[in-house]
Write an enzyme that holds these catalytic residues in place. Structure first.
Site, PDB file in Angstrom:
ATOM      1  N   TYR A  74       0.827  -1.211   0.000  1.00 29.21           N
ATOM      2  CA  TYR A  74       0.000   0.000   0.000  1.00 29.21           C
ATOM      3  C   TYR A  74       0.863   1.263   0.000  1.00 29.21           C
ATOM      4  CZ  TYR A  74      -4.244  -2.567  -0.060  1.00 29.21           C
ATOM      5  OH  TYR A  74      -5.259  -3.382  -0.483  1.00 29.21           O
ATOM      6  N   ARG A  77       1.591   1.805  -3.504  1.00 29.85           N
ATOM      7  CA  ARG A  77       0.429   2.336  -4.229  1.00 29.85           C
ATOM      8  C   ARG A  77       0.175   3.799  -3.887  1.00 29.85           C
ATOM      9  NH1 ARG A  77      -4.572  -1.387  -3.722  1.00 29.85           N
ATOM     10  NH2 ARG A  77      -5.362   0.157  -5.177  1.00 29.85           N
ATOM     11  N   HIS A 128     -14.815   1.369  -2.306  1.00 32.89           N
ATOM     12  CA  HIS A 128     -13.759   0.582  -1.660  1.00 32.89           C
ATOM     13  C   HIS A 128     -12.827   1.433  -0.796  1.00 32.89           C
ATOM     14  CE1 HIS A 128     -14.319  -2.826  -4.853  1.00 32.89           C
ATOM     15  NE2 HIS A 128     -15.296  -2.745  -3.987  1.00 32.89           N
TER      16      HIS A 128
HETATM   17  P1  OAD Z   1      -9.471  -5.005 -12.735  1.00 29.87           P
HETATM   18  O1  OAD Z   1      -7.984  -5.023 -12.754  1.00 29.87           O
HETATM   19  O2  OAD Z   1     -10.190  -6.256 -12.371  1.00 29.87           O
HETATM   20  O3  OAD Z   1     -10.010  -4.591 -14.179  1.00 29.87           O
HETATM   21  C1  OAD Z   1      -9.482  -3.511 -14.894  1.00 29.87           C
HETATM   22  C2  OAD Z   1     -10.275  -3.405 -16.182  1.00 29.87           C
HETATM   23  O4  OAD Z   1      -9.846  -2.227 -16.835  1.00 29.87           O
HETATM   24  C3  OAD Z   1     -10.080  -4.566 -17.169  1.00 29.87           C
HETATM   25  O5  OAD Z   1     -11.348  -4.968 -17.632  1.00 29.87           O
HETATM   26  C4  OAD Z   1      -9.265  -3.942 -18.306  1.00 29.87           C
HETATM   27  O6  OAD Z   1      -9.603  -4.505 -19.573  1.00 29.87           O
HETATM   28  C5  OAD Z   1      -9.718  -2.493 -18.228  1.00 29.87           C
HETATM   29  N1  OAD Z   1      -8.784  -1.463 -18.727  1.00 29.87           N
HETATM   30  C6  OAD Z   1      -7.427  -1.457 -18.676  1.00 29.87           C
HETATM   31  N2  OAD Z   1      -6.943  -0.299 -19.172  1.00 29.87           N
HETATM   32  C7  OAD Z   1      -8.013   0.445 -19.558  1.00 29.87           C
HETATM   33  C8  OAD Z   1      -8.189   1.744 -20.136  1.00 29.87           C
HETATM   34  N3  OAD Z   1      -7.146   2.537 -20.427  1.00 29.87           N
HETATM   35  N4  OAD Z   1      -9.453   2.153 -20.384  1.00 29.87           N
HETATM   36  C9  OAD Z   1     -10.512   1.359 -20.118  1.00 29.87           C
HETATM   37  N5  OAD Z   1     -10.425   0.145 -19.580  1.00 29.87           N
HETATM   38  C10 OAD Z   1      -9.196  -0.315 -19.291  1.00 29.87           C
HETATM   39  O7  OAD Z   1      -9.910  -3.794 -11.799  1.00 29.87           O
HETATM   40  P2  OAD Z   1     -11.330  -3.515 -11.115  1.00 29.87           P
HETATM   41  O8  OAD Z   1     -12.448  -4.046 -11.934  1.00 29.87           O
HETATM   42  O9  OAD Z   1     -11.331  -2.095 -10.733  1.00 29.87           O
HETATM   43  O10 OAD Z   1     -10.925  -4.299  -4.823  1.00 29.87           O
HETATM   44  O11 OAD Z   1     -11.185  -4.400  -9.813  1.00 29.87           O
HETATM   45  C11 OAD Z   1     -12.236  -4.351  -8.882  1.00 29.87           C
HETATM   46  C12 OAD Z   1     -11.714  -4.513  -7.493  1.00 29.87           C
HETATM   47  O12 OAD Z   1     -10.895  -5.685  -7.390  1.00 29.87           O
HETATM   48  C13 OAD Z   1     -10.775  -3.404  -7.019  1.00 29.87           C
HETATM   49  O13 OAD Z   1     -11.453  -2.284  -6.535  1.00 29.87           O
HETATM   50  C14 OAD Z   1     -10.028  -4.074  -5.923  1.00 29.87           C
HETATM   51  C15 OAD Z   1      -9.700  -5.344  -6.658  1.00 29.87           C
HETATM   52  O14 OAD Z   1      -9.239  -6.359  -5.952  1.00 29.87           O
HETATM   53  C16 OAD Z   1     -10.455  -4.390  -3.590  1.00 29.87           C
HETATM   54  O15 OAD Z   1      -9.270  -4.235  -3.313  1.00 29.87           O
HETATM   55  C17 OAD Z   1     -11.499  -4.693  -2.575  1.00 29.87           C
END
Ligand code: OAD
Length: 297
Positions: A74, A77, A128
């Site tokens: 963290y 990050r 979150h």
């Molecule tokens: P993910 O890493 O699961 O997904 C990221 C998404 O962004 C993927 O579908 C990629 O295809 C897309 N992506 C990448 N670059 C992009 C761009 N420039 N424009 C548009 N899309 C793009 O991340 P989250 O869905 O945010 O939770 O993950 C959800 C949660 O899982 C997070 O908040 C975190 C994680 O573990 C906790 O920590 C509780």
């Protein structure tokens, strides 16, 4: 671009006309929105930190096992988030919120970039939590410090944060040995920051970890907004939409009549935002480019 006859539309002009006639608009944002700013996503490329899965470090169990390791993750990050800028996608959403009272944005991102793009706070829900809030890990202590921007947060974490390592082949001797003999804790527990209020608990980042409950007051506010009436349109931006309860808001919006518009670099594996129909939209590409274009801001 023409609309696909059976699948979702990819037509920005059609989207804009739907947006213009929309009164209530919901968004669900994920890590992909901040990718163009230079922050890693959780899954797929960039989803590793020093060979550890980012998702596996985001649990209370990981913190109990090795709080120093989780704090280093963290701390890294926090450092990165402080050293990048919001991108055109964050600014477009913030501008839309200022122009449209009925736009409500739910974000899974904890990086503070929406806020730094001046997204109106009343129209932004941090599902979150926030990387820069600090709280106590002791469940019976309610200590919270808001918006602590110290970098590093504590002197025990002041070694220069490393960039995520390139994944090594899974089958190396070192990787197998690490599975059998997990490394010893990285920073002694007593050196890590302790709570100034109870003096017992370790301090921890104010984010929601897997297995933890989201803030109930915030969930009630989101629910109240959803229940106010029908929803015209829902934007699902840069998220795999697999983490619940966040991902479930896509289904809730559909149930309130919303068309779904997905903005993602990948058009496959859309989690809860999959199964798009003719009324829906799919814009494949970077949110930083697509959002300003389709939102017209
Ligand atoms: P993910 O890493 O699961 O997904 C990221 C998404 O962004 C993927 O579908 C990629 O295809 C897309 N992506 C990448 N670059 C992009 C761009 N420039 N424009 C548009 N899309 C793009 O991340 P989250 O869905 O945010 O939770 O993950 C959800 C949660 O899982 C997070 O908040 C975190 C994680 O573990 C906790 O920590 C509780």
């Amino acid at each position: 671009m023409m609309s696909n006859h059976f699948g979702p539309s990819t037509d920005p002009a059609l989207f804009r006309s739907v947006l213009q006639s929309s009164k209530r608009l919901l968004a669900l944002c994920g890590a992909g929105l901040s990718a163009a700013s230079g922050l890693d996503t959780f899954r797929g490329a960039g989803g590793l930190w020093k060979h550890h899965s980012a998702v596996a470090l985001a649990t209370p169990q990981a913190f109990e096992r090795d709080p120093g390791l989780v704090w280093q993750f963290y701390s890294c990050r926090r450092h990165k988030a402080l050293n990048v800028e919001p991108n055109a996608g964050h600014f477009a959403l913030a501008e839309l919120a200022r122009r449209m009272e009925g736009f409500y944005c739910l974000t899974q991102n904890v990086d503070g970039l929406h806020q730094r793009a001046n997204h109106p706070a009343s129209q932004l829900k941090l599902l979150h939590g926030h990387l820069f809030n600090i709280q106590c890990f002791n469940p019976s202590c309610d200590y919270v410090e808001l918006n602590n921007l110290e970098d590093p947060f504590h002197h025990s974490l002041d070694s220069p944060p490393s960039a995520p390592a390139t994944p090594s082949p899974k089958n190396t001797i070192a990787a197998r040995a690490a599975l059998i003999n997990p490394p010893t804790p990285t920073i002694p527990r007593e050196s890590l920051p302790h709570c100034p209020q109870c003096g017992i608990g370790l301090l921890r980042p104010g984010v929601v970890w897997f297995g933890e409950e989201l803030d109930q007051k915030m969930l009630d506010e989101v629910e109240a907004w959803i229940e106010q009436g029908s929803i015209d349109l829902m934007l699902v931006i840069g998220t795999t939409a697999v983490v619940h309860p966040a991902a479930a808001y896509v289904g809730r919006a559909r149930g309130k009549g919303a068309r779904i518009a997905v903005i993602n670099v990948e058009g496959a594996d859309l989690g809860a935002a999959g199964g798009l129909g003719e009324r829906d939209f799919l814009f494949e590409g970077g949110a930083e480019k697509i959002l300003p274009e389709i939102l017209g801001v």
